[in-house]
Enzyme design. Structure first.
Site, PDB file in Angstrom:
ATOM      1  N   LYS A   1     -41.705 -14.073  48.434  1.00 41.15           N
ATOM      2  CA  LYS A   1     -43.088 -14.876  48.778  1.00 41.15           C
ATOM      3  C   LYS A   1     -43.905 -14.748  47.257  1.00 41.15           C
ATOM      4  CE  LYS A   1     -42.845 -17.266  52.366  1.00 41.15           C
ATOM      5  NZ  LYS A   1     -42.604 -18.761  52.309  1.00 41.15           N
TER       6      LYS A   1
ATOM      7  N   GLU B   1     -52.235 -19.708  54.059  1.00 45.86           N
ATOM      8  CA  GLU B   1     -51.580 -19.652  55.191  1.00 45.86           C
ATOM      9  C   GLU B   1     -50.539 -18.541  55.585  1.00 45.86           C
ATOM     10  OE1 GLU B   1     -50.579 -21.726  53.216  1.00 45.86           O
ATOM     11  OE2 GLU B   1     -48.326 -21.326  53.681  1.00 45.86           O
TER      12      GLU B   1
ATOM     13  N   SER C   1     -33.784 -12.707  51.571  1.00 47.05           N
ATOM     14  CA  SER C   1     -35.100 -13.135  50.872  1.00 47.05           C
ATOM     15  C   SER C   1     -36.131 -12.221  51.424  1.00 47.05           C
ATOM     16  CB  SER C   1     -35.522 -14.388  51.648  1.00 47.05           C
ATOM     17  OG  SER C   1     -35.423 -14.426  52.893  1.00 47.05           O
TER      18      SER C   1
END
Lengths: 279, 402
Positions: free
Chosen positions: B91, B113, B380
């Protein structure tokens, strides 16, 4: 323009109001809150209260442009698993009971898309709608819907916001019915202040538009309605009315007809109390 | 650029676009103009590159999982170690890019968010780094599932706003962030965390996440002298998947496999298998596949992984599916947990529940492939954040079994 312009009921109402120097009162209600039969009665009540046209709001799972009051109303309505077509039928049911005012459908785009544009426009005609508002369908995405709307003689009413700036011209140029001016930044809902540039914004829209302009978002009282009466052709009241419906729920869902009648009357009185006084 | 999409209207074929209230349109136009201005600007790119390297620790390794490969007896498995990024997931690739952009646009306040909390933590982190005021919107349900991440965001100086509307998960956190943005669009930058939402986000977030695939491609060529046969990644909104897929799109021999969350099974009502069970619709600003009922009401999703618990998917994935360039397959909660356990024991790496879905698919296909074939899988994120929810899930399972 492919078809001869049948006179749209929205245009006729504005023309008549203009002649009298009056401002249109346009209530919004969430269909199916608390149930569709009550919605039919509330539409009748709105007309009896002196509304000039009415927005029938379609409940949606993800109402991005709406604040908590209308979100809650949508959630209540969707508990009954009602569809876009069920909600649209409220218009013709109200018409059968003698309601004359023009109907405007307010819906997010996805339910329309899933129904199919062809079927959607057939139903708009069948149930006697004169206009529609699709808050998540900005100018850049609306060409197909706009073309079909013109073909069917139904007004696609666009929103403009204080942040629209250079877009105002383009939006107003394409507008049919009226231009819906968003009074402040944010979602629908009752608020005490409006966008600080609101008056300049309204005159910009007025200059750009060849159709009437109406103000909505945050209008919740007669004082608000009167504040804008001189600058626009109509005021739209949504959340404040939906909140009245919410407060009347114990009455509206009561088994005895007297309580229900009282619940409807409470909402009707509130709407009547919103009408700007004419000097 | 290896692909012509999106077009100037933000369209990936029929998907994408900008389906938002008028109030946001100018903010999106301003964002697009700023991004187009900076995306090829050497100064901007250098600042992003510097932070990715010195702050987040890129390039992340492409690790050959030898024990796992041998155990499965098929293809060679390489793990792209995005879990080794600062804050523990891919991220941050995107939040660094967007925070540098926000700063150049003169914004002092950012909002984000979050579902699992990884994007929220990554946003809170870059906000702290750049001295920006940050609010993170998180479904109340998720604040309970991911308490540790809530605390991390607060430690980093961000405000966490619990969202109590609708499903109280990621979907409604996204709605609430958009609603807040509508009200504060004058001075607030929205750091959207996936390749979803209105244009330009799907394009911009993809561009910031492409680093995963760019590095993977170079690293596998260096390690093996050839491209992989399959690239696998988990898909919620789809940012890590598009990041690793995109630089391989023109390599026709490379199969691209997205893995979505099947929750308790695609034949139940509790899943997040948007591609398998959804159909095209407009949701949260763009046209893509959506989990929805007949009338177009968006359905609540379910996954054990808060990051995949989302009824939509990025429009570029919808496009890749329709042109048959990528395939999307479902993996259940149970399969993901088993894979998490396998990877932990075989390689000493506890993957995030999201990434465990990709690993589960690898466990299925690797044994069917030959030993000279290669799989690259996006790991990830790391599993530390999930340990508590895995514990309670396992306890519940045991409780249900007599």
């Amino acid at each position: 323009m492919s078809t001869a312009p049948n006179l749209n009921a929205i245009d006729s109402v504005f023309a008549a109001l203009k002649a009298k120097g009056e401002t249109a009162l346009i209530p919004f209600m969430t269909m199916g809150d608390p149930d569709l039969d009550t919605s039919v009665e509330l539409v009748q009540a709105a007309e009896a209260a002196g509304a000039h046209m009415i927005e029938l709001g379609i409940p949606y799972s993800d109402p991005l442009a709406d604040g908590p009051v209308i979100q809650r109303a949508s959630e209540r309505a969707l508990k009954n698993k009602i569809s876009l077509t069920d909600c649209m039928a409220v218009a013709s049911r109200a018409r059968e009971r003698g309601v004359k005012l023009p109907f405007i459908l307010f819906t997010y785009f996805n339910p329309v898309l899933q129904l199919g544009l062809g079927r959607y426009f057939d139903l708009l005609k069948e149930h006697g709608f004169s206009g529609m508002i699709i808050p998540d369908l900005p100018l850049e995405e609306d060409s197909e819907v706009r073309a079909l709307a013109e073909e069917h003689g139904i007004h696609l009413i666009p929103l403009v916001a204080p942040t629209s700036e250079a877009r105002v011209e383009r939006i107003a140029a394409n507008a049919k019915g009226f231009v819906y001016c968003v009074s402040s930044l944010g979602v629908t809902g009752v608020r005490s202040t409006f966008h600080e540039g609101i008056d300049a914004f309204l005159s910009t829209v007025r200059r750009a538009a060849s159709v009437p302009i109406c103000v909505g978002f945050g209008i919740s009282s007669r004082e608000h309605a009167e504040r804008f009466a001189g600058q626009c052709d109509g005021v739209i009241v949504g959340s404040a009315i939906v909140r009245q419906v919410e407060e009347a729920l114990p009455l509206l869902t009561a088994p005895d007809p007297a309580s229900r009648k009282q619940g409807i009357k409470n909402v009707q009185d509130f709407i009547a109390g919103l009408k700007p006084r004419v000097d | 650029m290896s692909s012509q999409v999106p077009d100037q209207h933000g369209r990936f074929g029929p998907f994408g676009g900008k389906y938002v209230p008028e109030t946001l349109m100018n903010a999106l136009i301003e964002l697009e103009e700023a991004y187009l201005k900076y995306k090829d600007d050497p100064d901007f790119l250098e600042e992003v590159r510097y932070l990715l390297k010195q702050y987040s620790g890129r390039p992340t390794p492409l690790y050959y999982a030898e024990r796992l490969s041998q155990q499965l007896g098929g293809a060679k498995i390489y793990l792209k170690r995005e879990d080794l990024n600062h804050t523990g997931a891919h991220k941050i690739n995107n939040t660094i890019g967007q925070a540098v952009l926000a700063k150049r646009m003169g914004k002092k306040k950012v909002i984000a968010e979050t579902g699992a909390g990884q994007h929220g933590v990554a946003s809170a982190t870059v906000a702290a780094l750049m001295g920006l005021e940050c609010k993170v919107f998180m479904g109340e349900e998720d604040t309970k599932r991911q308490q540790l991440n809530v605390f991390r965001m607060k430690l980093l100086g961000s405000e966490v706003v619990p969202v109590t509307s609708g499903t109280r998960t990621l979907k409604d956190a996204c709605n609430e962030t958009l609603r807040y943005w509508v009200s504060h669009v004058d001075d607030t930058y929205y750091i959207l965390g996936s390749v979803t939402g209105p244009h330009p986000y799907p394009m911009m977030v993809r561009d910031f996440q492409r680093i995963i695939g760019i590095e993977s491609r170079e690293q596998i060529l260096e390690a093996e002298g050839r491209l992989p046969d399959v690239v696998v990644a988990a898909v919620g909104g789809g940012s890590n998947a598009i990041g690793i897929f995109h630089p391989f799109i023109e390599d026709e021999g490379v199969r691209l496999l997205g893995v979505e969350a099947a929750g308790r099974g695609v034949d139940t009502d509790e899943h997040a298998a948007t591609m398998t069970k959804g159909r095209p619709g407009v949701f949260q600003g763009s046209m893509s596949y959506v989990l929805q009922d007949e009338g177009g009401q968006v359905l609540p999703a379910h996954s054990i992984s808060a990051g995949l618990d989302y009824p939509g998917i990025g429009p570029e994935h919808a496009y890749l599916k329709d042109i048959k360039r990528a395939e999307y397959v479902p993996i259940t909660d149970k399969e993901a947990l088993d894979a998490l356990s396998t990877l932990s024991r075989m390689e000493g790496i506890i993957p995030a529940l999201e990434s465990a879905h990709a690993i589960a698919q690898v466990l299925k296909i690797a044994p069917t492939m030959s030993k000279d074939e290669i799989i690259v899988v996006s790991l990830s994120g790391r599993g530390d954040k999930d340990v508590e929810s895995i514990m309670s899930y396992l306890a519940l399972e045991e409780g249900q079994q007599p």
